[in-house]
Every structure is written in structure tokens, then in C-alpha cells.
Design a protein around this motif. Structure first.
Motif, PDB file in Angstrom:
ATOM      1  N   ILE A 166     -72.691 -28.427 -42.825  1.00  0.00           N
ATOM      2  CA  ILE A 166     -71.978 -28.360 -41.495  1.00  0.00           C
ATOM      3  C   ILE A 166     -70.558 -27.571 -42.059  1.00  0.00           C
ATOM      4  N   PRO A 167     -69.755 -27.338 -41.373  1.00  0.00           N
ATOM      5  CA  PRO A 167     -68.137 -27.638 -41.591  1.00  0.00           C
ATOM      6  C   PRO A 167     -67.574 -28.988 -41.613  1.00  0.00           C
ATOM      7  N   VAL A 168     -66.596 -28.782 -42.447  1.00  0.00           N
ATOM      8  CA  VAL A 168     -66.359 -30.230 -42.516  1.00  0.00           C
ATOM      9  C   VAL A 168     -65.067 -30.558 -41.327  1.00  0.00           C
ATOM     10  N   ALA A 169     -65.179 -29.814 -40.456  1.00  0.00           N
ATOM     11  CA  ALA A 169     -64.227 -30.008 -39.234  1.00  0.00           C
ATOM     12  C   ALA A 169     -65.002 -30.496 -38.370  1.00  0.00           C
ATOM     13  N   ALA A 170     -66.057 -30.825 -38.233  1.00  0.00           N
ATOM     14  CA  ALA A 170     -67.215 -31.291 -37.642  1.00  0.00           C
ATOM     15  C   ALA A 170     -67.281 -32.808 -38.191  1.00  0.00           C
ATOM     16  N   VAL A 171     -66.528 -32.804 -38.993  1.00  0.00           N
ATOM     17  CA  VAL A 171     -66.619 -34.540 -38.982  1.00  0.00           C
ATOM     18  C   VAL A 171     -65.851 -35.497 -38.727  1.00  0.00           C
ATOM     19  N   ARG A 172     -66.248 -36.984 -38.084  1.00  0.00           N
ATOM     20  CA  ARG A 172     -65.107 -37.527 -37.258  1.00  0.00           C
ATOM     21  C   ARG A 172     -65.620 -38.830 -38.908  1.00  0.00           C
ATOM     22  N   THR A 173     -64.025 -39.068 -39.941  1.00  0.00           N
ATOM     23  CA  THR A 173     -64.581 -40.122 -40.936  1.00  0.00           C
ATOM     24  C   THR A 173     -63.234 -40.857 -39.869  1.00  0.00           C
ATOM     25  N   GLU A 174     -63.670 -42.075 -40.014  1.00  0.00           N
ATOM     26  CA  GLU A 174     -62.569 -43.342 -39.703  1.00  0.00           C
ATOM     27  C   GLU A 174     -62.923 -44.640 -40.670  1.00  0.00           C
ATOM     28  N   GLY A 175     -62.345 -44.690 -41.037  1.00  0.00           N
ATOM     29  CA  GLY A 175     -62.692 -45.431 -42.593  1.00  0.00           C
ATOM     30  C   GLY A 175     -63.629 -45.182 -43.785  1.00  0.00           C
ATOM     31  N   ASP A 176     -64.375 -46.029 -44.117  1.00  0.00           N
ATOM     32  CA  ASP A 176     -66.195 -44.919 -44.946  1.00  0.00           C
ATOM     33  C   ASP A 176     -67.592 -44.574 -43.625  1.00  0.00           C
TER      34      ASP A 176
END
Length: 67
Positions: free
Chosen positions: A2-12
Motif C-alpha cells: 500500500i502507499p506509505v501515505a496511507a499509514v498513520r503511525t503513532e509511536g510503535d
């Protein structure tokens, strides 16, 4: 992948929003290999799932969306 932009990262913690029945559903994912601007999803998304790729900052679990 998937596109990296589709991922929401918060901490781990990594999340994506799956669009199903006109609503966004937050889904925890386990990520794998990064290739250019695409990232492998090991768990949490299956082939055929529609993943939100824009306006992630405006999405919450259960919010109705236009496709």
C-alpha cells in the motif's frame, strides 16, 4: 503493498483506514518491506480491501466517507 501515505503511525503503532460500506474503519497493521513509496502489510489488510490514502487527518473510526 500500500502507499506509505496511507499509514498513520503513532509511536510503535501503525494504522490504516479501510473503507467499507461507505465508512472508514481503523485497522491496526503490521508493516514489512519498504519499496519506494509503497510498503508491505504483513497483517491487518487483505487483498481487495480499499485503503484510504488521503485526508487521514480528518478520518476517525466509523466516519462516513465519499469514494
Amino acid at each position: 503493498m500500500i502507499p506509505v501515505a496511507a499509514v498513520r503511525t503513532e509511536g510503535d503503532t501503525n494504522r490504516v483506514f479501510i473503507i467499507k460500506d461507505g465508512a472508514a474503519h481503523e485497522q491496526l497493521v503490521q508493516l514489512g518491506l519498504l519499496e519506494n513509496d509503497m510498503i508491505q502489510v504483513k497483517n491487518g489488510v487483505v487483498e481487495g480491501d480499499m485503503v484510504a490514502t488521503s485526508n487521514l487527518d480528518k478520518l476517525n473510526d466509523g466516519v462516513f466517507v465519499r469514494q
